[in-house]
Design a protein around this motif. Sequence first.
Motif, PDB file in Angstrom:
ATOM      1  N   LEU A  50      42.330  44.932  34.652  1.00 43.11           N
ATOM      2  CA  LEU A  50      42.769  43.821  35.481  1.00 43.11           C
ATOM      3  C   LEU A  50      43.970  44.242  36.305  1.00 43.11           C
ATOM      4  CD1 LEU A  50      42.345  40.785  33.051  1.00 43.11           C
ATOM      5  CD2 LEU A  50      40.757  41.655  34.776  1.00 43.11           C
ATOM      6  N   TRP A 104      42.617  34.196  39.506  1.00 40.76           N
ATOM      7  CA  TRP A 104      42.290  33.555  38.239  1.00 40.76           C
ATOM      8  C   TRP A 104      41.483  34.504  37.363  1.00 40.76           C
ATOM      9  CZ3 TRP A 104      40.563  30.201  42.571  1.00 40.76           C
ATOM     10  CH2 TRP A 104      41.618  29.420  43.041  1.00 40.76           C
ATOM     11  N   TYR A 105      42.061  34.820  36.191  1.00 39.45           N
ATOM     12  CA  TYR A 105      41.378  35.615  35.180  1.00 39.45           C
ATOM     13  C   TYR A 105      41.079  34.707  33.983  1.00 39.45           C
ATOM     14  CZ  TYR A 105      43.667  39.526  37.689  1.00 39.45           C
ATOM     15  OH  TYR A 105      44.126  40.414  38.636  1.00 39.45           O
ATOM     16  N   ASN A 106      40.090  35.067  33.215  1.00 45.45           N
ATOM     17  CA  ASN A 106      39.819  34.351  31.960  1.00 45.45           C
ATOM     18  C   ASN A 106      39.901  35.285  30.754  1.00 45.45           C
ATOM     19  OD1 ASN A 106      37.455  35.778  32.476  1.00 45.45           O
ATOM     20  ND2 ASN A 106      36.131  34.225  31.567  1.00 45.45           N
ATOM     21  N   ARG A 107      40.390  36.509  30.981  1.00 41.39           N
ATOM     22  CA  ARG A 107      40.556  37.483  29.909  1.00 41.39           C
ATOM     23  C   ARG A 107      41.940  38.106  29.987  1.00 41.39           C
ATOM     24  NH1 ARG A 107      36.167  36.866  26.373  1.00 41.39           N
ATOM     25  NH2 ARG A 107      34.296  36.508  27.647  1.00 41.39           N
ATOM     26  N   HIS A 136      44.311  41.537  29.626  1.00 40.57           N
ATOM     27  CA  HIS A 136      44.081  42.931  30.026  1.00 40.57           C
ATOM     28  C   HIS A 136      43.336  43.674  28.921  1.00 40.57           C
ATOM     29  CE1 HIS A 136      46.624  43.168  33.723  1.00 40.57           C
ATOM     30  NE2 HIS A 136      47.147  42.088  33.178  1.00 40.57           N
ATOM     31  N   PHE A 139      39.622  42.543  28.631  1.00 40.54           N
ATOM     32  CA  PHE A 139      38.801  43.013  29.738  1.00 40.54           C
ATOM     33  C   PHE A 139      38.464  44.492  29.571  1.00 40.54           C
ATOM     34  CE2 PHE A 139      37.925  44.467  34.077  1.00 40.54           C
ATOM     35  CZ  PHE A 139      37.020  43.501  34.494  1.00 40.54           C
ATOM     36  N   HIS A 184      43.839  44.000  42.087  1.00 46.87           N
ATOM     37  CA  HIS A 184      43.707  42.847  41.195  1.00 46.87           C
ATOM     38  C   HIS A 184      42.600  43.065  40.173  1.00 46.87           C
ATOM     39  CE1 HIS A 184      45.770  40.485  44.593  1.00 46.87           C
ATOM     40  NE2 HIS A 184      46.638  40.711  43.631  1.00 46.87           N
ATOM     41  N   LEU A 185      41.788  44.079  40.390  1.00 46.82           N
ATOM     42  CA  LEU A 185      40.786  44.505  39.428  1.00 46.82           C
ATOM     43  C   LEU A 185      40.354  45.909  39.810  1.00 46.82           C
ATOM     44  CD1 LEU A 185      37.899  42.518  37.877  1.00 46.82           C
ATOM     45  CD2 LEU A 185      37.352  44.646  39.059  1.00 46.82           C
ATOM     46  N   MET A 215      38.336  36.180  39.328  1.00 47.95           N
ATOM     47  CA  MET A 215      37.786  37.463  38.876  1.00 47.95           C
ATOM     48  C   MET A 215      37.661  37.354  37.368  1.00 47.95           C
ATOM     49  SD  MET A 215      39.964  40.131  41.233  1.00 47.95           S
ATOM     50  CE  MET A 215      40.146  39.835  42.997  1.00 47.95           C
ATOM     51  N   GLU A 216      36.483  36.944  36.908  1.00 46.09           N
ATOM     52  CA  GLU A 216      36.327  36.518  35.526  1.00 46.09           C
ATOM     53  C   GLU A 216      35.141  37.210  34.870  1.00 46.09           C
ATOM     54  OE1 GLU A 216      38.250  32.100  36.462  1.00 46.09           O
ATOM     55  OE2 GLU A 216      36.092  32.287  36.140  1.00 46.09           O
TER      56      GLU A 216
END
Length: 279
Positions: free
Chosen positions: A28, A37-40, A42, A45, A97-98, A118-119
Amino acid sequence: MFELPEFQTLAKQINQTLTGKIIRKGSLGNSPHKFVWYNRTHEEFERLTRKKVFGVANTRGRWLFIPLIPGYLLVFGECGGRLLYHAPGAAVPDKYHLLIEMTDGSHLSAMTQMWGAMELYETGKEQERQYIKGMRPTPMDPGFTFEYFSDLIDSLLLGEKRSVKALLTQDQLVPGLGNSIAQDIMFGAYLHPKCPIGSLDRDQRHRLYDAILNTLHEAIERGGRNDEVDLFGQKGGYVRVMDSHAVGQPCPECGTTVEKIQYLGGACYICPSCNQLCA
Protein backbone atom coordinates in the motif's frame (compact mmCIF):
# COMPACT_ATOMS: atom_id res chain seq x y z
CA MET A 1 -11.21 11.27 -12.85
CA PHE A 2 -11.53 7.95 -14.65
CA GLU A 3 -14.97 7.41 -16.10
CA LEU A 4 -16.42 4.37 -17.82
CA PRO A 5 -14.34 4.66 -21.04
CA GLU A 6 -11.05 4.90 -19.14
CA PHE A 7 -11.81 1.93 -16.90
CA GLN A 8 -12.89 -0.11 -19.94
CA THR A 9 -9.54 0.71 -21.56
CA LEU A 10 -7.57 -0.17 -18.43
CA ALA A 11 -9.37 -3.49 -17.98
CA LYS A 12 -8.63 -4.50 -21.57
CA GLN A 13 -4.95 -3.59 -21.24
CA ILE A 14 -4.61 -5.34 -17.87
CA ASN A 15 -5.99 -8.52 -19.43
CA GLN A 16 -3.53 -8.29 -22.29
CA THR A 17 -0.55 -7.55 -20.02
CA LEU A 18 -1.00 -8.90 -16.49
CA THR A 19 -3.29 -11.94 -16.63
CA GLY A 20 -1.41 -14.99 -15.35
CA LYS A 21 1.39 -13.04 -13.67
CA ILE A 22 2.32 -14.01 -10.12
CA ILE A 23 2.66 -11.43 -7.36
CA ARG A 24 5.90 -11.33 -5.41
CA LYS A 25 4.90 -8.45 -3.14
CA GLY A 26 1.99 -6.06 -2.78
CA SER A 27 2.41 -2.73 -1.00
CA LEU A 28 0.00 0.00 0.00
CA GLY A 29 0.96 3.64 -0.33
CA ASN A 30 4.13 5.28 0.89
CA SER A 31 2.66 8.75 0.21
CA PRO A 32 -0.12 9.55 2.72
CA HIS A 33 -3.38 10.82 1.25
CA LYS A 34 -6.48 11.09 3.44
CA PHE A 35 -8.82 10.64 0.48
CA VAL A 36 -7.37 7.32 -0.67
CA TRP A 37 -9.55 4.61 0.83
CA TYR A 38 -8.01 1.30 1.88
CA ASN A 39 -9.74 -1.56 3.68
CA ARG A 40 -6.54 -3.39 4.67
CA THR A 41 -3.52 -2.60 6.76
CA HIS A 42 -0.12 -2.57 5.06
CA GLU A 43 0.69 -5.93 6.66
CA GLU A 44 -2.60 -7.52 5.60
CA PHE A 45 -2.28 -6.33 2.03
CA GLU A 46 1.25 -7.65 1.68
CA ARG A 47 0.36 -11.03 3.22
CA LEU A 48 -2.91 -11.54 1.32
CA THR A 49 -1.52 -10.64 -2.11
CA ARG A 50 1.68 -12.73 -1.89
CA LYS A 51 1.85 -15.46 -4.58
CA LYS A 52 -1.59 -14.54 -5.94
CA VAL A 53 -2.12 -14.74 -9.72
CA PHE A 54 -3.71 -11.98 -11.80
CA GLY A 55 -7.04 -13.08 -13.27
CA VAL A 56 -9.24 -11.49 -15.93
CA ALA A 57 -10.22 -7.93 -15.01
CA ASN A 58 -13.63 -6.44 -15.61
CA THR A 59 -15.35 -3.16 -14.91
CA ARG A 60 -18.77 -1.80 -14.02
CA GLY A 61 -19.46 1.91 -14.03
CA ARG A 62 -16.52 3.68 -12.44
CA TRP A 63 -15.22 0.55 -10.70
CA LEU A 64 -12.44 -1.79 -11.84
CA PHE A 65 -12.26 -5.37 -10.54
CA ILE A 66 -9.06 -7.44 -10.81
CA PRO A 67 -9.19 -11.06 -9.53
CA LEU A 68 -6.17 -12.13 -7.50
CA ILE A 69 -6.40 -15.90 -7.63
CA PRO A 70 -7.17 -17.73 -5.49
CA GLY A 71 -9.85 -16.07 -3.46
CA TYR A 72 -9.42 -12.31 -3.68
CA LEU A 73 -10.40 -9.29 -5.73
CA LEU A 74 -8.51 -6.01 -6.07
CA VAL A 75 -10.94 -3.12 -6.51
CA PHE A 76 -10.27 0.40 -7.79
CA GLY A 77 -13.21 2.79 -7.65
CA GLU A 78 -14.08 6.44 -8.25
CA CYS A 79 -10.40 7.09 -8.95
CA GLY A 80 -8.41 9.58 -10.93
CA GLY A 81 -4.70 9.75 -11.48
CA ARG A 82 -2.51 6.99 -12.91
CA LEU A 83 -2.68 3.21 -12.95
CA LEU A 84 0.51 2.16 -14.72
CA TYR A 85 2.32 -0.97 -15.84
CA HIS A 86 6.13 -1.01 -15.54
CA ALA A 87 7.93 -3.64 -17.58
CA PRO A 88 10.78 -5.66 -16.04
CA GLY A 89 13.77 -3.39 -15.52
CA ALA A 90 11.76 -0.16 -15.88
CA ALA A 91 11.90 2.46 -13.13
CA VAL A 92 8.98 2.56 -10.68
CA PRO A 93 7.66 5.73 -9.02
CA ASP A 94 9.28 6.87 -5.80
CA LYS A 95 5.83 7.73 -4.43
CA TYR A 96 2.75 5.62 -4.87
CA HIS A 97 -0.62 4.81 -3.31
CA LEU A 98 -0.32 1.16 -4.31
CA LEU A 99 2.51 -0.91 -5.79
CA ILE A 100 2.51 -4.56 -6.83
CA GLU A 101 5.69 -6.37 -7.85
CA MET A 102 5.44 -9.50 -9.99
CA THR A 103 7.84 -12.43 -9.99
CA ASP A 104 9.05 -11.51 -13.49
CA GLY A 105 10.23 -8.08 -12.24
CA SER A 106 7.34 -6.08 -13.67
CA HIS A 107 5.21 -3.77 -11.51
CA LEU A 108 1.75 -2.23 -11.32
CA SER A 109 1.58 1.16 -9.62
CA ALA A 110 -1.32 3.43 -8.72
CA MET A 111 -1.28 7.09 -7.79
CA THR A 112 -4.54 8.90 -7.38
CA GLN A 113 -5.56 12.52 -7.64
CA MET A 114 -8.37 13.93 -5.52
CA TRP A 115 -9.76 10.64 -4.14
CA GLY A 116 -10.29 6.97 -4.84
CA ALA A 117 -10.73 3.48 -3.41
CA MET A 118 -7.95 0.87 -3.58
CA GLU A 119 -9.35 -2.11 -1.72
CA LEU A 120 -8.85 -5.86 -1.46
CA TYR A 121 -11.83 -8.16 -0.85
CA GLU A 122 -12.46 -11.84 -0.49
CA THR A 123 -14.19 -12.74 -3.72
CA GLY A 124 -17.87 -11.87 -3.45
CA LYS A 125 -17.48 -9.58 -0.44
CA GLU A 126 -17.03 -6.58 -2.74
CA GLN A 127 -20.74 -6.82 -3.49
CA GLU A 128 -21.41 -5.60 0.04
CA ARG A 129 -19.51 -2.35 -0.53
CA GLN A 130 -21.38 0.91 -0.76
CA TYR A 131 -21.78 2.06 -4.39
CA ILE A 132 -21.15 -1.46 -5.70
CA LYS A 133 -24.03 -3.07 -3.84
CA GLY A 134 -27.22 -2.63 -5.82
CA MET A 135 -25.54 -0.80 -8.70
CA ARG A 136 -28.00 0.06 -11.44
CA PRO A 137 -27.39 -1.18 -15.00
CA THR A 138 -24.58 0.65 -16.75
CA PRO A 139 -24.75 1.76 -20.39
CA MET A 140 -22.54 -1.25 -21.27
CA ASP A 141 -25.00 -3.76 -19.77
CA PRO A 142 -27.57 -5.57 -21.96
CA GLY A 143 -30.28 -4.39 -19.58
CA PHE A 144 -29.61 -0.75 -20.38
CA THR A 145 -32.33 -0.54 -23.02
CA PHE A 146 -34.30 2.52 -24.00
CA GLU A 147 -37.31 1.11 -22.17
CA TYR A 148 -35.22 0.73 -18.99
CA PHE A 149 -33.85 4.27 -19.38
CA SER A 150 -37.29 5.79 -19.92
CA ASP A 151 -38.66 3.87 -16.92
CA LEU A 152 -35.75 5.17 -14.83
CA ILE A 153 -36.72 8.75 -15.71
CA ASP A 154 -40.35 8.03 -14.85
CA SER A 155 -39.38 6.60 -11.46
CA LEU A 156 -37.31 9.68 -10.66
CA LEU A 157 -40.25 11.97 -11.32
CA LEU A 158 -41.85 10.66 -8.12
CA GLY A 159 -39.06 12.17 -6.01
CA GLU A 160 -37.07 15.40 -6.01
CA LYS A 161 -36.91 17.44 -9.17
CA ARG A 162 -33.88 16.57 -11.29
CA SER A 163 -32.22 18.07 -14.32
CA VAL A 164 -30.53 16.34 -17.23
CA LYS A 165 -27.11 16.95 -15.69
CA ALA A 166 -28.27 15.53 -12.36
CA LEU A 167 -29.55 12.43 -14.15
CA LEU A 168 -26.17 11.90 -15.81
CA THR A 169 -23.83 12.75 -12.94
CA GLN A 170 -25.49 12.31 -9.54
CA ASP A 171 -26.12 9.31 -7.28
CA GLN A 172 -24.87 6.78 -9.86
CA LEU A 173 -28.25 6.92 -11.59
CA VAL A 174 -26.36 6.06 -14.78
CA PRO A 175 -23.21 4.35 -13.44
CA GLY A 176 -19.96 5.17 -15.18
CA LEU A 177 -20.66 8.73 -16.18
CA GLY A 178 -19.06 11.86 -14.75
CA ASN A 179 -19.10 15.57 -15.44
CA SER A 180 -16.52 15.32 -18.24
CA ILE A 181 -18.21 12.87 -20.60
CA ALA A 182 -21.64 14.24 -19.66
CA GLN A 183 -20.82 17.52 -21.44
CA ASP A 184 -20.57 15.82 -24.82
CA ILE A 185 -23.61 13.65 -24.10
CA MET A 186 -25.78 16.69 -23.40
CA PHE A 187 -24.44 18.46 -26.49
CA GLY A 188 -25.07 15.36 -28.61
CA ALA A 189 -28.64 15.21 -27.30
CA TYR A 190 -29.22 18.96 -27.88
CA LEU A 191 -30.23 19.38 -24.24
CA HIS A 192 -29.28 22.03 -21.69
CA PRO A 193 -27.79 20.83 -18.37
CA LYS A 194 -30.60 22.55 -16.47
CA CYS A 195 -33.38 20.99 -18.54
CA PRO A 196 -35.84 19.28 -16.13
CA ILE A 197 -36.12 15.57 -16.88
CA GLY A 198 -39.85 15.86 -16.28
CA SER A 199 -40.17 17.98 -19.41
CA LEU A 200 -38.49 15.45 -21.73
CA ASP A 201 -40.81 14.01 -24.34
CA ARG A 202 -40.21 10.59 -25.89
CA ASP A 203 -38.08 11.95 -28.74
CA GLN A 204 -35.89 13.93 -26.34
CA ARG A 205 -35.48 10.88 -24.12
CA HIS A 206 -34.42 8.86 -27.15
CA ARG A 207 -31.93 11.54 -28.20
CA LEU A 208 -30.41 11.48 -24.71
CA TYR A 209 -30.28 7.68 -24.63
CA ASP A 210 -28.64 7.53 -28.06
CA ALA A 211 -26.15 10.25 -27.09
CA ILE A 212 -25.11 8.28 -24.00
CA LEU A 213 -24.38 5.13 -26.01
CA ASN A 214 -22.82 6.86 -29.01
CA THR A 215 -20.52 9.07 -26.93
CA LEU A 216 -19.37 6.22 -24.70
CA HIS A 217 -18.74 3.83 -27.58
CA GLU A 218 -16.67 6.42 -29.40
CA ALA A 219 -14.66 7.25 -26.28
CA ILE A 220 -14.01 3.56 -25.61
CA GLU A 221 -12.96 2.93 -29.21
CA ARG A 222 -10.47 5.78 -28.91
CA GLY A 223 -8.99 4.50 -25.65
CA GLY A 224 -10.59 7.05 -23.32
CA ARG A 225 -10.36 10.80 -23.02
CA ASN A 226 -7.21 12.65 -24.01
CA ASP A 227 -6.86 14.24 -20.57
CA GLU A 228 -6.37 10.80 -18.95
CA VAL A 229 -3.68 8.19 -19.51
CA ASP A 230 -3.88 4.44 -20.02
CA LEU A 231 -1.94 1.57 -18.43
CA PHE A 232 1.18 2.54 -20.40
CA GLY A 233 1.03 6.27 -19.70
CA GLN A 234 -0.39 7.13 -23.13
CA LYS A 235 -3.15 9.70 -23.45
CA GLY A 236 -6.51 8.56 -24.75
CA GLY A 237 -7.60 9.56 -28.23
CA TYR A 238 -11.05 10.91 -27.45
CA VAL A 239 -11.06 14.72 -27.63
CA ARG A 240 -14.13 16.21 -26.03
CA VAL A 241 -16.19 18.62 -28.09
CA MET A 242 -17.40 20.55 -25.05
CA ASP A 243 -14.64 21.35 -22.58
CA SER A 244 -12.69 24.38 -21.38
CA HIS A 245 -10.92 24.70 -24.74
CA ALA A 246 -14.26 25.18 -26.50
CA VAL A 247 -15.21 28.30 -24.52
CA GLY A 248 -15.26 31.36 -26.74
CA GLN A 249 -14.95 29.23 -29.88
CA PRO A 250 -17.68 28.70 -32.48
CA CYS A 251 -19.95 25.72 -31.94
CA PRO A 252 -19.01 22.96 -34.43
CA GLU A 253 -22.70 22.47 -35.24
CA CYS A 254 -24.06 26.01 -35.67
CA GLY A 255 -21.23 28.50 -35.16
CA THR A 256 -22.67 30.12 -32.02
CA THR A 257 -20.03 31.02 -29.42
CA VAL A 258 -19.63 28.30 -26.77
CA GLU A 259 -20.16 29.45 -23.18
CA LYS A 260 -19.20 28.22 -19.72
CA ILE A 261 -21.69 28.14 -16.86
CA GLN A 262 -21.49 26.85 -13.29
CA TYR A 263 -24.14 24.36 -12.32
CA LEU A 264 -24.48 21.60 -9.71
CA GLY A 265 -21.02 22.15 -8.32
CA GLY A 266 -19.08 22.11 -11.58
CA ALA A 267 -18.49 23.74 -14.92
CA CYS A 268 -20.73 23.11 -17.90
CA TYR A 269 -19.84 23.98 -21.47
CA ILE A 270 -22.78 24.74 -23.72
CA CYS A 271 -23.81 26.12 -27.06
CA PRO A 272 -26.67 28.56 -26.29
CA SER A 273 -28.34 27.52 -29.55
CA CYS A 274 -27.81 23.74 -29.62
CA ASN A 275 -28.17 22.98 -25.89
CA GLN A 276 -31.91 23.54 -25.64
CA LEU A 277 -33.35 24.66 -22.28
CA CYS A 278 -36.64 22.80 -21.86
CA ALA A 279 -39.78 24.36 -20.40
